[in-house]
Design a protein around this motif. Structure first.
Motif, short mmCIF file in Angstrom:
data_model
loop_
_atom_site.label_atom_id
_atom_site.label_comp_id
_atom_site.label_asym_id
_atom_site.label_seq_id
_atom_site.Cartn_x
_atom_site.Cartn_y
_atom_site.Cartn_z
N ASP A 55 0.82 -1.21 0.00
CA ASP A 55 0.00 0.00 0.00
C ASP A 55 0.86 1.26 0.00
OD1 ASP A 55 0.94 0.19 2.61
OD2 ASP A 55 -0.94 -0.42 3.52
N SER A 56 2.17 1.10 -0.21
CA SER A 56 3.07 2.25 -0.32
C SER A 56 3.41 2.48 -1.79
CB SER A 56 4.37 2.00 0.46
OG SER A 56 4.11 1.89 1.84
N LEU A 57 3.37 3.74 -2.18
CA LEU A 57 3.56 4.10 -3.58
C LEU A 57 4.65 5.14 -3.74
CD1 LEU A 57 -0.23 4.47 -4.46
CD2 LEU A 57 1.24 2.58 -5.14
N SER A 58 5.30 5.09 -4.90
CA SER A 58 6.31 6.09 -5.24
C SER A 58 5.96 6.65 -6.62
CB SER A 58 7.70 5.45 -5.28
OG SER A 58 8.67 6.35 -5.76
N LEU A 59 5.88 7.98 -6.73
CA LEU A 59 5.54 8.61 -8.00
C LEU A 59 6.63 8.32 -9.03
CD1 LEU A 59 3.62 10.47 -9.60
CD2 LEU A 59 4.99 12.40 -8.82
N LYS A 60 6.22 7.74 -10.16
CA LYS A 60 7.14 7.41 -11.24
C LYS A 60 7.24 8.56 -12.23
CE LYS A 60 7.94 3.60 -14.54
NZ LYS A 60 9.11 2.99 -13.86
N TRP A 61 6.08 9.08 -12.66
CA TRP A 61 6.05 10.25 -13.53
C TRP A 61 4.67 10.90 -13.51
CZ3 TRP A 61 2.39 9.59 -17.28
CH2 TRP A 61 2.19 8.32 -17.83
N GLU A 62 4.62 12.13 -13.98
CA GLU A 62 3.37 12.88 -14.11
C GLU A 62 3.40 13.63 -15.43
OE1 GLU A 62 1.80 15.22 -10.76
OE2 GLU A 62 1.70 16.94 -12.14
N SER A 63 2.28 13.56 -16.16
CA SER A 63 2.15 14.30 -17.43
C SER A 63 0.78 14.93 -17.50
CB SER A 63 2.37 13.37 -18.63
OG SER A 63 3.72 12.93 -18.68
N GLU A 64 0.60 15.82 -18.47
CA GLU A 64 -0.66 16.55 -18.58
C GLU A 64 -1.26 16.40 -19.97
OE1 GLU A 64 -0.56 20.59 -17.38
OE2 GLU A 64 0.48 20.20 -15.50
N THR A 65 -2.61 16.40 -20.00
CA THR A 65 -3.34 16.39 -21.26
C THR A 65 -4.11 17.69 -21.46
OG1 THR A 65 -5.40 15.46 -20.38
CG2 THR A 65 -3.67 13.91 -20.97
N TYR A 66 -4.19 18.52 -20.44
CA TYR A 66 -4.79 19.87 -20.50
C TYR A 66 -6.31 19.90 -20.45
CZ TYR A 66 -0.14 20.11 -22.57
OH TYR A 66 1.19 19.92 -22.82
N GLY A 67 -6.99 18.78 -20.58
CA GLY A 67 -8.45 18.78 -20.62
C GLY A 67 -9.04 18.04 -19.43
N SER A 68 -10.35 17.90 -19.43
CA SER A 68 -11.05 17.17 -18.39
C SER A 68 -11.27 15.73 -18.82
CB SER A 68 -12.40 17.83 -18.11
OG SER A 68 -13.12 17.13 -17.12
N PHE A 69 -11.13 14.79 -17.89
CA PHE A 69 -11.32 13.38 -18.20
C PHE A 69 -12.78 12.97 -17.98
CE2 PHE A 69 -6.77 12.95 -16.67
CZ PHE A 69 -6.25 12.76 -17.95
N PRO A 70 -13.29 12.05 -18.79
CA PRO A 70 -14.53 11.35 -18.44
C PRO A 70 -14.20 10.22 -17.47
CG PRO A 70 -13.74 10.54 -20.53
CD PRO A 70 -12.76 11.61 -20.09
N ASN A 71 -15.19 9.43 -17.09
CA ASN A 71 -14.92 8.28 -16.22
C ASN A 71 -14.52 7.08 -17.07
OD1 ASN A 71 -15.51 9.66 -13.83
ND2 ASN A 71 -17.70 9.34 -14.12
N SER A 72 -13.34 7.19 -17.68
CA SER A 72 -12.82 6.12 -18.52
C SER A 72 -11.53 5.61 -17.86
CB SER A 72 -12.57 6.65 -19.93
OG SER A 72 -11.68 7.75 -19.93
N SER A 73 -10.56 5.18 -18.65
CA SER A 73 -9.27 4.76 -18.11
C SER A 73 -8.24 4.88 -19.21
CB SER A 73 -9.33 3.31 -17.62
OG SER A 73 -9.34 2.40 -18.71
N VAL A 74 -6.98 4.65 -18.87
CA VAL A 74 -5.96 4.56 -19.90
C VAL A 74 -6.08 3.20 -20.58
CG1 VAL A 74 -4.39 6.03 -18.58
CG2 VAL A 74 -4.18 3.53 -18.40
N SER A 75 -5.49 3.10 -21.77
CA SER A 75 -5.25 1.82 -22.41
C SER A 75 -3.76 1.75 -22.74
CB SER A 75 -6.11 1.64 -23.66
OG SER A 75 -5.93 2.71 -24.57
N ALA A 76 -3.27 0.54 -23.06
CA ALA A 76 -1.83 0.38 -23.24
C ALA A 76 -1.54 -0.63 -24.34
CB ALA A 76 -1.16 -0.06 -21.94
N TYR A 77 -0.49 -0.35 -25.10
CA TYR A 77 -0.01 -1.30 -26.10
C TYR A 77 1.50 -1.13 -26.22
CZ TYR A 77 -0.07 -4.33 -30.17
OH TYR A 77 0.13 -5.40 -31.02
N ASP A 78 2.22 -2.26 -26.06
CA ASP A 78 3.68 -2.25 -26.07
C ASP A 78 4.17 -1.25 -25.03
OD1 ASP A 78 6.24 -3.01 -26.84
OD2 ASP A 78 6.34 -1.58 -28.48
N ASP A 79 4.95 -0.24 -25.41
CA ASP A 79 5.44 0.71 -24.41
C ASP A 79 4.71 2.05 -24.50
OD1 ASP A 79 6.54 1.38 -26.84
OD2 ASP A 79 8.62 1.50 -26.15
#
Length: 383
Positions: A55-79
């Motif tokens: 339950d302990s976390l370390s911030l790896k990175w933070e980035s911005e998209t500039y807009g508001s998110f809906p209640n969705s999620s990220v998706s991922a492919y390869d890297d």
């Protein structure tokens, strides 16, 4: 004066050219045997991964998209990590560094649904607010160009499903579709009832709820109706399916367990307040919250309450469940880590905006998002 004029005009031209520059995502990827292709990762959308976490976390990175998110999620492919926002943009980041690879923007609409990566393509819907239409965009990020923009009646405000080489989705006007990855329509079915409930799929059953309080099952191969069952209350929450049982929450605050085969209600549980999030499930239990800030653990076989905790906030983004921890977004500026046994609070990530994205763990990295357009990646730290 003439000299200044000649200097200023080229500068204005350059600024206009830069301001109108076409957005692009261009990146070559390797074949990924285990991508995170859609909201909930799999078509039945259980939101569960069988791992034990710190339950302990370390911030790896933070980035911005500039807009508001809906209640969705990220998706991922390869890297690569993909994420959508309500300003009509898709952003792409490197999974390890958070470096922005690129973005595409469709300023005439909003993207409510998690983009689906497919080899070197991403597929996503752009909902046109004024025209009540959606363009399904097929974008080749290997080449950095749009391949298709296919128009459908009604806005897509729910989550799409990836099945083999195809995409299944519903529109707000109550039409369900299956298309292939080139945009060809394989079938379409008109239900004639507004639909704002994200579908789920298993065993050839494509299931979704609607504004009339119905649960609809279509054959995923043909689009033919299997059944339509009136359950009660508007379904704005999406569905999850486990062990041939459909689980759903409605606008009246009820959670239902429904037989996948015939649509009969197996049990129902009253949370007392409106439900917007999809239920999350493990082998034994269902986890769900409501807009009053109440979060429940319910036995998924009997429908009996195991425990309940209350938060000062609004719970409308689906949590992620692991072997020992529940990762729960709270609109009131936090991500909570709960002990799965009793709901006790183990840790909280305090945010500078409203928690929006459902948490995703991929390659042992936790991805979260909050307004305005901040996406973060965390490593789990062993104590």
């Amino acid at each position: 004066m003439g000299f200044l004029k000649h200097k200023i005009l080229p500068l204005i031209f350059i600024l206009l050219l830069v301001g109108c520059a076409r957005s692009v995502i261009k990146y070559s990827t390797k074949n990924d045997e285990n991508p995170y292709r859609m909201f909930g990762k799999i078509p039945s959308r259980e939101f569960y991964i069988p791992v034990t976490l710190s339950d302990s976390l370390s911030l790896k990175w933070e980035s911005e998209t500039y807009g508001s998110f809906p209640n969705s999620s990220v998706s991922a492919y390869d890297d690569l990590i993909f994420v959508n926002d309500l300003a009509g943009r898709i952003f792409c980041f490197n999974i390890e560094s958070g470096k922005k690879i690129g973005s595409v923007k469709y300023s005439y609409g909003s993207v409510y649904s998690t983009p689906i990566p497919y080899r070197s393509k991403i597929i996503f819907p752009v909902a046109l607010e004024k025209d009540n239409l959606t363009e399904i965009i097929i974008y080749d990020y290997g080449q950095g160009k749009e391949l298709e923009a296919i128009e459908f009646p009604g806005r897509v405000v729910t989550q799409m499903l990836a099945l083999d080489d195809d995409i299944l989705f519903t529109t707000e006007v109550g039409i369900a579709y299956r298309i292939n990855s080139n945009g060809k329509i394989l079938w379409e079915t008109h239900t004639r009832v507004p639909t704002r409930s994200s579908p789920a799929l298993t065993n050839d059953h494509f299931i979704f709820g609607n504004d009339a309080g119905e649960i609809i099952s279509l054959n995923s191969d043909t689009g033919d109706s299997v059944y339509v069952k009136e359950i009660g209350g508007h379904f704005f929450s999406g569905l999850t399916i486990s062990d041939s049982v459909i689980y759903a929450g409605n606008d009246n605050g009820f959670v239902y367990a429904i037989n996948l085969i015939d649509g009969d209600i197996l049990w129902q549980f009253d949370t007392g307040h409106r439900i917007k999030m999809e239920p999350a499930l493990d082998e034994q239990n269902l986890f769900i919250g409501n807009l009053n800030g109440d979060f429940y653990c319910i036995d998924k076989y009997s429908g009996t309450q195991n425990w309940k905790v209350h938060f000062n906030g609004i719970l409308n983004s689906t949590p992620l469940v692991t072997e020992n921890i529940i990762i729960l977004p709270n609109v009131f500026f936090a991500i909570h880590l709960l002990d799965k046994k009793d709901g006790s609070l183990l840790n909280s990530i305090l945010l500078e905006g409203r928690a929006k994205l459902s948490p995703v763990i991929h390659r042992n990295i936790l991805f979260i998002g909050f307004d305005d357009g901040v996406i973060r990646a965390y490593d789990f730290v062993d104590e």
